[in-house]
Design an enzyme around this catalytic site. Structure first.
Site, PDB file in Angstrom:
ATOM      1  CG  HIS A  98      74.362  36.183  39.896  1.00  0.00           C
ATOM      2  ND1 HIS A  98      73.914  35.069  40.572  1.00  0.00           N
ATOM      3  CD2 HIS A  98      75.714  36.104  39.900  1.00  0.00           C
ATOM      4  CE1 HIS A  98      74.951  34.364  40.975  1.00  0.00           C
ATOM      5  NE2 HIS A  98      76.048  34.967  40.570  1.00  0.00           N
ATOM      6  CB  SER A 146      54.723  36.352  53.525  1.00  0.00           C
ATOM      7  OG  SER A 146      55.974  36.419  54.169  1.00  0.00           O
ATOM      8  N   GLY A 174      60.819  35.495  48.480  1.00  0.00           N
ATOM      9  CA  GLY A 174      61.464  34.373  47.825  1.00  0.00           C
ATOM     10  C   GLY A 174      62.041  33.423  48.859  1.00  0.00           C
TER      11      GLY A 174
END
Length: 549
Positions: free
Chosen positions: A66, A154, A159
């Site tokens: 996905h 980080s 993300g």
């Protein structure tokens, strides 16, 4: 599953939150979590879930079918009840700001919460996925709405996240009898609103045609408010069309399913079933069931359970895993912990509860139940008439009457519990303390409001039972002649419901001080009673003319 459990535990740590569904996708490596609560509770639970996901998921090691660009890829707030979309937007932006500032995660606000038109689309925000994030967040055009716009260790781990407010989205996969991702994608491009890019010559390898601004020219697909891609699911050994229906009032589930069936057929492929990811609104399942019943020229005036069964079978929702409506339909999941209702008892249990020393259920609930039985008989005659051999050209006429009868039947069944709740509300009001002048005033006002409600509920029963007699009269006149006596019994039940509810209006009226409300209520009740008696006589006259006597 242990990682998912850590995240859902964090969400459930907020008091007042109810976790409705956790739908992990093994091949897609993407889990859909659905939970409900008050706006403040939901925002806090979402923040804790996002925080935990950032701790236990490392996007540098993540792969899956996905599209995704963050540990918490997307977090939409969906207004369910008693909250507006504008309010949901405010809460979404507050959540986005907190996630950006406190957790240091780049956040894009999308859908109704977007700050500009281009960011309305989730696909635009997530373009290029995680792999393109490093360059995108540092560009002026795709600078995050909240959080850092520079790449760091980080950010590489967490993300980005898309946080927004939107209407209920249905995530829905259609199963194909092929293993070809390319062919599945071709079908997806046929149906999705964005369609495919236009090319010179070969539609796959030809040169992309661009407009005067250098942007690719697109050929839109056949379904509005629809996103779709094709993929191969190793877990099942099949290719699927993965669909997001962003507005099911524009493109419902059943329309998407049938359109995929047709586009697949044109490419020599068959649809074998489908799969629902997460939850679906009740109305969407009822609409699907009614759609397929109509195609069969069958009456839609049957129980919701039967309509849902038709939808499940027609959409093939049981192909990959059992489909349990109680766990997949949002209204059913929310209502699961609301306590057992009187109407959920067996006939024997209901009768025994009525006969017990408890004052409720009493005459009001019984009146509503008798009315529901009367409406059910009218609905039955309509359904039998719609299905009668030789009357095939009249199925729509009787289906219409059956749906009207079903409305009255369902509404009166709801009143069975409403009447008992109204009685309990009066009892609770009388139990309020009366030690001070303020407590006495509050108690008096609460009793009066509860008494008004105890009049309004049987008035509603009277009106519903009275109006259901239109269906019964039509069925006595034009329905299956073999069932005319059933229409007559239904009329007797409907009039009994009106008479019984009238008695409840009268007895509850004795304690009310609001003379204007009382006068209007009694006038309405008397008019309904008079009309119901007249309708019953007319229906019985028709019945006796047809059966003799």
């Amino acid at each position: 599953m242990a990682v998912i459990k850590e995240i859902t535990d964090a969400i459930e740590s907020v008091e007042g939150i109810k976790l409705l569904d956790v739908d992990p996708g093994k091949a897609t490596n993407r889990t859909v979590v659905t939970f409900v609560g008050s706006p403040e509770e939901v925002v806090e639970a979402a923040f804790r879930g996002i925080k935990k996901a950032a701790e236990v998921i490392d996007m540098r090691n993540h792969t899956g079918e996905h599209p995704r660009f963050g540990a918490t890829d997307v977090c939409p707030l969906v207004p369910v009840a008693n909250v507006t979309m504008d309010e949901a937007v405010e809460y979404a932006r507050k959540l986005a700001e907190r996630v950006g500032n406190e957790l240091g995660i780049p956040v894009f606000c999308y859908e109704f919460a977007a700050f500009n038109e281009e960011r309305t689309s989730l696909a635009n925000c997530r373009s290029g996925e995680y792999e393109a994030l490093k360059e995108r967040i540092s560009s002026e055009k795709w600078k995050p709405d909240f959080g850092p716009n520079r790449w760091s260790e980080s950010v590489a781990k967490t993300g980005a996240s898309a946080i927004g407010a939107r209407n209920f989205l249905v995530a829905y996969n259609v199963n194909l009898n092929t293993t070809s991702t390319r062919r599945a994608n071709s079908i997806a491009f046929d149906i999705r609103e964005a369609g495919r890019v236009k090319r010179e010559g070969d539609p796959i390898s030809g040169k992309i045609i661009t407009d005067e601004n250098g942007e690719p020219v697109r050929m839109p697909g056949t379904l509005k408010k629809t996103r779709a891609i094709g993929w191969y699911i190793e877990e099942y050994g099949i290719a699927q069309i993965s669909i997001n229906l962003t507005d099911i009032s524009v493109t419902p589930v059943h329309v998407a399913f049938d359109e995929v069936c047709e586009k697949a057929r044109l490419r020599g492929i068959r649809v074998t079933g489908s799969e629902l990811v997460g939850l679906i609104p009740l109305q969407a399942m009822l609409d699907a069931g009614k759609y397929f019943l109509q195609k069969q020229q069958r009456s839609a005036g049957i129980s919701d359970d039967e309509i849902i069964k038709i939808a499940i079978k027609s959409l093939g929702l049981n192909e990959l895993a059992p489909f349990d409506p109680k766990k997949k339909i949002i209204e059913y999941v929310i209502a699961e912990d609301s306590g057992k209702k009187l109407v959920e008892n067996t006939l024997k249990q209901f009768a025994e509860e009525t006969a017990s020393e408890s004052p409720a259920p009493g005459g009001g609930s019984i009146s509503a139940y008798v009315g529901a039985l009367g409406a059910a008989l009218g609905t039955m005659v309509a359904n039998l008439s719609a299905h009668k051999r030789g009357w095939e050209n009249r199925w729509e006429e009787f289906s219409g009457w059956a749906e009207k009868g079903k409305y009255f039947h369902s509404a009166l069944l709801n009143c069975v519990d409403e009447d008992t709740q109204a009685f309990n509300r009066i009892m609770s009001a009388f139990e309020l303390p009366k030690n001070t002048e303020q407590e006495i005033a509050v108690r008096k006002n609460t009793i009066q409001e509860a008494t008004k409600n105890a009049i309004e509920v049987p008035l509603k029963v009277m009106q519903l039972a009275h109006d259901s007699m239109d269906v019964l009269k039509a069925m006595a006149e034009t329905g299956n002649p073999n069932s005319v006596s059933d229409a007559g019994v239904g009329a007797l039940c409907a009039r009994t419901a009106v008479e019984g509810a009238f008695l409840n209006v009268k007895i509850n009226a004795a304690g009310l001080k609001d003379e204007i409300f009382l006068r209007n209520s009694l006038e309405t009740a008397n008019n309904i009673l008079s009309s119901a008696r007249k309708s019953e006589a007319e229906i019985l006259k028709i019945v006796y003319q047809k059966i003799g006597g």
